[in-house]
Design a protein around this motif. Structure first.
Motif, PDB file in Angstrom:
ATOM      1  N   GLY B  31      45.739  37.839  35.907  1.00  0.00           N
ATOM      2  CA  GLY B  31      45.255  38.722  36.962  1.00  0.00           C
ATOM      3  C   GLY B  31      45.019  40.146  36.480  1.00  0.00           C
ATOM      4  N   LEU B  32      45.210  40.407  35.191  1.00  0.00           N
ATOM      5  CA  LEU B  32      45.001  41.775  34.704  1.00  0.00           C
ATOM      6  C   LEU B  32      43.846  41.798  33.687  1.00  0.00           C
ATOM      7  CD1 LEU B  32      46.058  44.672  34.880  1.00  0.00           C
ATOM      8  CD2 LEU B  32      47.592  44.166  32.974  1.00  0.00           C
ATOM      9  N   THR B  36      40.660  45.408  33.130  1.00  0.00           N
ATOM     10  CA  THR B  36      41.278  45.997  34.319  1.00  0.00           C
ATOM     11  C   THR B  36      42.362  46.996  33.919  1.00  0.00           C
ATOM     12  OG1 THR B  36      40.901  43.926  35.485  1.00  0.00           O
ATOM     13  CG2 THR B  36      42.486  45.422  36.460  1.00  0.00           C
ATOM     14  N   ALA B  81      36.501  51.911  41.890  1.00  0.00           N
ATOM     15  CA  ALA B  81      35.442  50.952  42.249  1.00  0.00           C
ATOM     16  C   ALA B  81      35.104  50.049  41.057  1.00  0.00           C
ATOM     17  CB  ALA B  81      34.206  51.706  42.716  1.00  0.00           C
ATOM     18  N   ILE B  83      37.132  49.233  38.678  1.00  0.00           N
ATOM     19  CA  ILE B  83      38.226  48.260  38.508  1.00  0.00           C
ATOM     20  C   ILE B  83      38.048  47.082  39.460  1.00  0.00           C
ATOM     21  CG2 ILE B  83      40.714  47.916  38.852  1.00  0.00           C
ATOM     22  CD1 ILE B  83      41.089  50.837  37.939  1.00  0.00           C
ATOM     23  N   ILE B  84      37.773  47.410  40.719  1.00  0.00           N
ATOM     24  CA  ILE B  84      37.676  46.339  41.737  1.00  0.00           C
ATOM     25  C   ILE B  84      36.502  45.419  41.448  1.00  0.00           C
ATOM     26  CG2 ILE B  84      37.191  45.897  44.174  1.00  0.00           C
ATOM     27  CD1 ILE B  84      38.860  48.439  44.754  1.00  0.00           C
ATOM     28  N   TYR B  85      35.351  45.973  41.164  1.00  0.00           N
ATOM     29  CA  TYR B  85      34.191  45.115  40.916  1.00  0.00           C
ATOM     30  C   TYR B  85      34.322  44.352  39.609  1.00  0.00           C
ATOM     31  CZ  TYR B  85      31.752  46.859  44.947  1.00  0.00           C
ATOM     32  OH  TYR B  85      31.409  47.151  46.232  1.00  0.00           O
ATOM     33  N   ARG B  87      37.165  43.453  38.190  1.00  0.00           N
ATOM     34  CA  ARG B  87      38.164  42.377  38.380  1.00  0.00           C
ATOM     35  C   ARG B  87      37.570  41.238  39.214  1.00  0.00           C
ATOM     36  NH1 ARG B  87      41.266  40.328  35.387  1.00  0.00           N
ATOM     37  NH2 ARG B  87      41.628  38.383  36.461  1.00  0.00           N
ATOM     38  N   SER B  88      36.841  41.603  40.272  1.00  0.00           N
ATOM     39  CA  SER B  88      36.234  40.604  41.151  1.00  0.00           C
ATOM     40  C   SER B  88      35.228  39.749  40.378  1.00  0.00           C
ATOM     41  CB  SER B  88      35.555  41.312  42.315  1.00  0.00           C
ATOM     42  OG  SER B  88      34.888  40.372  43.121  1.00  0.00           O
ATOM     43  N   GLU B  91      37.025  37.371  38.033  1.00  0.00           N
ATOM     44  CA  GLU B  91      37.621  36.225  38.729  1.00  0.00           C
ATOM     45  C   GLU B  91      36.554  35.250  39.205  1.00  0.00           C
ATOM     46  OE1 GLU B  91      40.562  37.124  41.608  1.00  0.00           O
ATOM     47  OE2 GLU B  91      41.872  38.087  40.143  1.00  0.00           O
ATOM     48  N   GLN B  92      35.429  35.774  39.664  1.00  0.00           N
ATOM     49  CA  GLN B  92      34.353  34.864  40.084  1.00  0.00           C
ATOM     50  C   GLN B  92      33.833  34.069  38.887  1.00  0.00           C
ATOM     51  OE1 GLN B  92      31.389  37.141  42.142  1.00  0.00           O
ATOM     52  NE2 GLN B  92      32.692  37.460  43.941  1.00  0.00           N
TER      53      GLN B  92
END
Lengths: 93, 490
Positions: B31-32, B36, B81, B83-85, B87-88, B91-92
């Motif tokens: 998850g990191l 990230t 932002a 980081i979030i995009y 990471r997202s 994961e996708q």
């Protein structure tokens, strides 16, 4: 009064936060809630720093700085959650 | 120092702690990831800088950082932002990769199943083009080792020497058009190399039109069809053989019947022709014995007696042969009449008492009057007469013969019980055959023709009666004539 950079930061936050919220839900990350809380505290600090220029300067200035401090605590908690997760993964391996 | 300065110092410390802790987290933590972790460190570092700037400003220690504080604050939101995009997206991407791996595994499994199944499977389009074909279908359709398999689409296999839309004579386009269908038989090739295929189709997507496709399952049923054809040939051969054998049997049967009739006619004629001279011999011998032509001496009387006895025996034989021949030829019609069974048996047995007395055998008849019987009295009398005569013949002096009528369920049974020599179990069935006589214990041939019991069995069959025997060597015999209940007059 306020500074231009403070307004820009607030607008960025207000614009991007709802957009980011959707993506944040799909992220699988330990300590995510702490990091989100830390981010929101920073955004709250942006609000307070704008408000302090118009109303109850001392109070909102203190709240602004307090919000940043609290944000630091939440980020530290998120980091700790990640560290525990890392150690648990190594112990399982 | 002002309270705000203290708060800023605490904030800077908190961000410093957060920075150290996050820096200590390994990059490969679930998850990191590096993408990230480092932006997160930058974000925390930015606000560590802001905290230090505020603390220095409000405590009056340093003012220089304040000029750069705004830049740090401005950078914070974009970094978050990012980081979030980031990471997202990661994961996708991981989800997509997992889905792809799973799809590949399922495809490999499906391919293995499709390729190992004994049924040929192919996907064909409206024009007969094949887009997927498994090993068995490839074998059935003799497609050879060409590109295209269950893993990769096969294009244009139907093109080539085969007719458009058909492979090896199998009209795939027609099958696709008629899908869905049940099992339909198709012959591929001709002559000895004909392969029989059972094809079944299921629509895939639109059922009609140029985009119509169908999954076609092919089953090689050549062995079964050949077996059925061979079986049909065998059946036809067998039928012909049966017809031929039946015709032969009918012919043999006709010849046998004809021969039998000829033999019976011959036997009857011969017997009839024998009776006339025999009667003359017996009659004139009797006249000589009565000394009507003149006196005879003792030796002549003895020899004339022998002639008379022999003549009687021969006449008896001829009569029996005539009776048997008549019965077997169906020339002995049954004349039904109602009569009392008990009194009829008594009347038949009574004349035989003289014969019994002559052999010192005690003859007893215990036959009470009963219900009337609807049958042929003469033939029933002949049966009883034969049985009693036999019993007297095979019973030694001092023995006894008992004749009785008893109830047998709703019917009746006529019993002839003697204390004679008895019959072994092996002989008990043979004695009902013509000209069969069992030996007496002293191996002497008993007098008689060997036709009496055969006549009895034939007469019983004719009258619907059942003749049985129970006996043991040296312990006498019991002959029973079973009369069914249906022959009694209610």
């Amino acid at each position: 009064m306020y500074q231009e950079s403070e307004i820009v930061s607030l607008l960025l936050a207000l614009f991007l936060t709802p957009v980011m919220a959707r993506s944040v839900r799909s992220i699988q990350m330990h300590g995510k809630a702490w990091f989100v809380a830390g981010y929101l505290s920073v955004v709250a600090g942006y609000v307070f720093t704008i408000v302090e220029g118009y109303w109850l300067y001392d109070l909102f200035n203190a709240l602004e700085h307090l919000a940043y401090t609290v944000s630091g605590v939440w980020f530290a908690m998120g980091g700790l959650a990640l560290l525990r997760r890392s150690r648990a993964s190594r112990a399982d391996a | 120092m002002s309270p705000v300065a203290l708060i800023d110092i605490a904030g800077a410390v908190a961000f410093l702690v957060a920075l150290v802790v996050v820096a200590l987290v390994p990059s490969d933590t679930p998850g990191l990831g590096r993408g990230t972790k480092y932006p997160l460190l930058i974000a925390i570092g930015l606000y560590l800088f802001v905290g230090l700037s505020n603390a220095g400003e409000h405590s009056g220690l340093i003012d220089a950082l304040d000029a750069y504080e705004d830049y740090a604050e401005l950078m914070f939101i974009p970094v978050i932002a990012y980081i979030i995009y980031g990471r997202s997206s990661v994961e996708q991407l991981e989800v997509a990769e997992r889905a792809q791996r799973q799809a590949r595994a399922e495809h490999a499994l499906l391919t293995s199943i499709v390729n190992t199944t004994p049924v040929g499977i192919l996907v064909a389009g409206a024009g007969g083009d094949v887009s997927l074909v498994n090993e068995e279908a490839r074998r059935i359709l003799e497609l050879g080792e060409r590109p295209g398999s269950a893993q990769e689409p096969l294009e244009g296999v139907a093109d080539g020497p085969a007719a458009a839309g058909a492979i090896r004579g199998l009209d795939l386009a027609a099958i696709v058009r008629s899908a869905p269908t049940g099992d339909r038989l198709h012959a591929l090739g001709s002559g000895d190399g004909t392969v029989w295929v059972s094809a079944r189709a299921t629509t895939l997507g639109p059922a009609q039109g140029p985009d119509a496709r169908a999954v076609i399952a092919l089953e090689d049923v050549t062995s079964r069809i050949r077996s059925e054809i061979e079986l049909e040939h065998y059946r036809e051969d067998l039928e012909r053989l049966v017809d031929r054998r039946t015709a032969e049997l009918i012919e043999v049967n006709r010849e046998l019947r004809s021969a039998n009739e000829a033999a019976q006619r011959f036997l009857a004629n011969v017997s009839h022709e024998l009776r006339t001279p025999l009667n003359a011999i017996i009659g004139f011998t009797a006249l000589l014995l009565q000394e009507l032509p003149g006196p005879v001496n003792e030796e002549q009387r003895r020899q004339l007696g022998m002639v008379s006895d022999s003549g009687q025996q021969l006449l008896s034989l001829v009569n029996d042969v005539l009776d048997l021949a008549r019965i077997e030829a169906g020339h002995s019609p049954v004349e039904l009449a109602a009569f009392d069974l008990g009194s009829h048996i008594r009347a038949v047995v009574a004349p035989l008492s003289t014969v019994a007395d002559g052999r010192s055998v005690r003859l007893e008849c215990v036959c009470a009057d009963g219900p009337a019987l609807m049958s042929d009295a003469d033939k029933l009398g002949q049966i009883v007469r034969n049985l009693v005569s036999n019993a007297i013949k095979f019973t030694g002096p001092g023995g006894s013969v008992r004749v009785g009528v008893a109830r047998d369920g709703d019917g009746a049974v006529v019993e002839v019980i003697d204390t004679g020599i008895g019959i072994s179990l092996a002989d008990q069935e043979r004695i009902f055959e013509a000209f069969v006589q069992v030996d007496s214990p002293d191996h002497s041939k008993p007098p008689g023709t060997g036709l009496g019991l055969a006549i009895c069995r034939e007469l019983c069959d004719l009258l619907g009666l059942r003749l049985t025997v129970a006996s043991a060597l040296g312990e006498g015999s019991t002959f029973r004539v079973h009369v069914p209940a249906g022959q009694f007059v209610a």
